[in-house]
Design a protein around this motif. Structure first.
Motif, short mmCIF file in Angstrom:
data_model
loop_
_atom_site.label_atom_id
_atom_site.label_comp_id
_atom_site.label_asym_id
_atom_site.label_seq_id
_atom_site.Cartn_x
_atom_site.Cartn_y
_atom_site.Cartn_z
N GLU A 191 -1.33 2.06 -3.77
CA GLU A 191 -1.76 0.51 -3.97
C GLU A 191 -0.41 -0.29 -4.54
O GLU A 191 -0.73 -1.33 -5.26
CB GLU A 191 -2.74 0.62 -5.09
CG GLU A 191 -4.10 1.29 -4.87
CD GLU A 191 -5.21 1.28 -5.69
OE1 GLU A 191 -4.77 0.90 -7.00
OE2 GLU A 191 -6.23 1.53 -5.27
N GLU B 287 0.74 -1.37 0.06
CA GLU B 287 -0.25 -0.01 -0.06
C GLU B 287 0.67 1.15 -0.16
O GLU B 287 0.57 2.26 0.80
CB GLU B 287 -0.86 -0.08 0.98
CG GLU B 287 -1.91 -1.05 0.85
CD GLU B 287 -3.23 -1.08 1.83
OE1 GLU B 287 -3.54 0.03 2.52
OE2 GLU B 287 -3.92 -2.06 2.42
N HIS C 16 -0.29 2.12 4.21
CA HIS C 16 -1.85 2.54 3.92
C HIS C 16 -1.86 3.99 3.42
O HIS C 16 -2.38 4.75 3.62
CB HIS C 16 -2.39 2.67 5.37
CG HIS C 16 -2.59 1.47 6.05
ND1 HIS C 16 -3.42 0.52 5.66
CD2 HIS C 16 -1.88 1.18 7.15
CE1 HIS C 16 -3.58 -0.61 6.25
NE2 HIS C 16 -2.68 -0.43 7.14
N ASP D 217 1.29 0.21 9.81
CA ASP D 217 1.18 -1.41 10.42
C ASP D 217 2.38 -2.05 10.22
O ASP D 217 3.14 -2.08 9.02
CB ASP D 217 0.06 -2.02 9.91
CG ASP D 217 -1.27 -1.46 10.27
OD1 ASP D 217 -1.40 -0.83 11.57
OD2 ASP D 217 -2.13 -1.55 9.59
N ASP E 31 2.81 -1.97 6.17
CA ASP E 31 1.67 -1.54 5.61
C ASP E 31 1.74 0.01 5.57
O ASP E 31 1.35 0.42 6.59
CB ASP E 31 0.64 -2.23 5.87
CG ASP E 31 -0.68 -2.04 4.75
OD1 ASP E 31 -0.71 -1.05 4.11
OD2 ASP E 31 -1.24 -2.66 4.65
N ARG F 66 -0.50 5.72 11.14
CA ARG F 66 -1.16 4.69 10.37
C ARG F 66 -0.09 3.45 10.09
O ARG F 66 -0.85 2.50 9.41
CB ARG F 66 -1.81 5.38 9.05
CG ARG F 66 -2.94 6.47 9.44
CD ARG F 66 -3.82 6.61 8.15
NE ARG F 66 -4.64 5.37 8.04
CZ ARG F 66 -5.18 5.05 6.79
NH1 ARG F 66 -4.93 5.96 5.57
NH2 ARG F 66 -5.87 4.09 6.48
#
Lengths: 386, 386
Positions: free
Chosen positions: B363, B274, B360, B325, B358, B323
């Protein structure tokens, strides 16, 4: 300017106590208070975008150029701890402010230790109570001891000049931008200075000291360098003089950080000469300082100068590969990009190593200090627990 | 497409012999010959500005898209050896050409070993004589063995497809740009391809294979990836099919390099998801892959995810720190930039480790393979002698 017995300038008190944040039971909370009459402050922080809660807090505290006290803890970085972590930092500052009768917005907070764990606030707050009760003009060394993590010695430095003085304490081993394993530095002076002069002097001094050490290229989430000025000497110090003294004290502390870097067996000065710009010199020096193969070779007392050239070749600095000279501890092992004097003549047994890279491209020079890469570095960092 | 017993495609012969360049007495000279009917070739080389004499030579050889033979030696990099080093490379190519009745300008040369030492040319030339006499269609593995330095196993890979095949051999542990401790790769196919298609396929394949491994961030002076096409299968292969097969073979070899990296105890896949671009994903993955503190933690089976975040925070990639992860071997240890599941749940005992970051933010995704930083890495590289 002369080195003096390192004690706090007039207008300051400090303390270092044990709050039980560290499993080792060693001191872990330090407090530095500026009693004025002035409360001028400046700071530089990590440029890491993942910044610890105390960095976010202290960055805001210092924006108005005033700091009355700094509370520091080892035993936990309070980084990657989300909203609760920030609330804990806020709570810490409020507790200090209440005890000292000052504003929470004038209390800077610094933390160092493991990332990703919340601080045990009960213990920390009790430790702050103890620190506030132990404040003394003689407290610098105890404060310096309380901010140690993997440091084997505490670090202080100071200079006095006509009627005023400047001292600093530091923990960690690494550099500021990028920076490693958390470097915390608190400096104090009784000079009379403006916020603008203090800020300019601090940025100039860190640029040629902490920014030019690079133990392992790892940037911390918590790095903070704070300077507080009490004005208690009554001596107004011009920006140039302040910058000179501050640069000397910061360079002294920076050199101490390198000398105590985790697991290091050598302190290595990478000097780059005859570059077209200081930036070029720094880029080349940093490329060598960050080359793991080179750092392992120095650990093994192996004058493997090919690894220096291989690192230099990765940069965009101006140079002709066929004109590069490299000397190691005074032996010119590489001449004009090729084989020079016998590498067997190089003695790498002393802890201090000097690598000289001559680019033959211009008139600027710069030096980066780094360390070798050792078994002990791997050992200490493969099971970090302090 | 299926993996086959790895042997040279039609039109090729190879040999590996012992010339005495290595103190160990192990094989050290390899020769790969393309007997045609085509002699199409493409190559990519180190981007290090301090490049070894054989790189300078081979870069010129391949410009016309034709290579008839590749001579490779371990036991000496012939880098930083000045005009004499280049003359030695030239002499090497001329000797091969004379023995095989081809043009010196169609002979690529690769060397690997210590930088800054001249090659013992007498031994090398005798070794070349022996290799030319030992050329055989079954010689791939012996050639692969002769280019090993600190490798503990030789590396070959291959694929066959409708009537044509492609194989490769590799030595080293690292990446192409930047690259480490010399990676040499020679690939061979009996496909009928144009020089332009071969070049495009090679650049696409190395971009997603060798360029995505980064064992220790050190770029070599000698890295070379060469592909030769004989056309002996008579099968014309479209660029897309060639790229797919070549990417698979290069990825296989790249994974073998990581699995045999100097002193490594873990192979680590850093997957970034992402991201707003593949470049962002690669920048973040590479920052983690190059973080010595993270690499030491993995060696110690310590799921110290704070070091992952500290590395991510040094990049310019698009993301919101609050955000982020991070999962390690399937355990989501960091959630929304803060503390996630219990790090004690992470099992880092297996050699293969998967770190998932990730962002976030978009794509795109990408993976960089790296290794941990171990006592054995320090040991092997603190007294390099092969």
């Amino acid at each position: 300017m002369s080195t003096l017995e390192v004690r706090l300038p007039r207008g300051f008190r400090a303390a270092g106590v044990t709050a039980g944040l560290k499993a080792s039971g060693r001191p872990d909370v330090a407090l530095v208070v500026n009693d004025g009459p002035d409360h001028v402050a400046a700071a530089v922080f990590t440029t890491n975008r993942v910044e610890a809660a105390p960095v976010t807090w202290s960055r805001q505290v210092v924006t108005d150029g005033r700091v009355d006290a700094v509370i520091l803890n080892s035993g936990g970085a309070n980084a990657c701890t989300g909203p609760q972590g920030f609330a804990d930092t806020h709570h810490t500052a409020e507790h200090v402010a209440e005890l000292l009768g000052i504003s929470p917005g004038d209390v800077a907070v610094c933390s160092t230790g493991l990332i990703g764990e919340l601080l045990p606030m009960d213990r920390l707050l009790h430790g702050i109570d103890a620190a506030a009760g132990a404040l003394t003009p003689d407290g610098l060394e105890r404060a310096a001891v309380a901010i140690m993590t993997t440091d084997t010695v505490h670090k202080v430095a100071g200079h006095s000049d006509d009627g005023w003085s400047l001292v600093g304490m530091a923990k960690g081993a690494g550099m500021l931008a990028p920076a490693l394993a958390t470097m915390l530095v608190v400096l104090a002076t009784d000079a009379v200075v403006t916020p603008a002069d203090l800020d300019a002097a601090l940025r100039a001094a860190t640029g040629v000291s902490f920014d030019r050490i690079d133990s392992d290229a790892c940037m911390s989430t918590n790095d903070t360098v704070l300077i507080l000025a009490s004005g208690a000497s009554g001596v107004a110090v011009p920006r140039e003089d302040l910058t000179a003294v501050l640069s000397a004290v910061c360079s002294d502390l920076a050199r101490q950080l390198i000398a105590d870097a985790e697991g290091a067996a050598h302190d290595i000065a990478i000097e780059v000469r005859e570059a077209t710009s200081v930036d070029d010199a720094l880029e080349v020096a940093r490329a060598v300082a960050r080359n793991n193969l080179f750092k392992c070779a120095i650990f093994g007392n192996d004058p493997n100068w090919g690894r220096v050239l291989a690192a230099v070749g990765t940069t965009r600095a101006s140079f002709n590969p066929a004109r590069l000279d490299v000397a190691m501890n005074g032996v010119q092992v590489c001449r004009a990009g090729g084989v020079g004097d016998d590498r067997a003549l190089v003695d790498l047994a002393p802890r201090e190593v000097h690598v000289l890279v001559d680019l033959h491209a211009g008139e600027e020079s710069a030096t980066i200090w780094t360390n070798d890469l050792t078994h002990d570095y791997v050992h200490e960092n493969s099971a970090y627990s302090t």
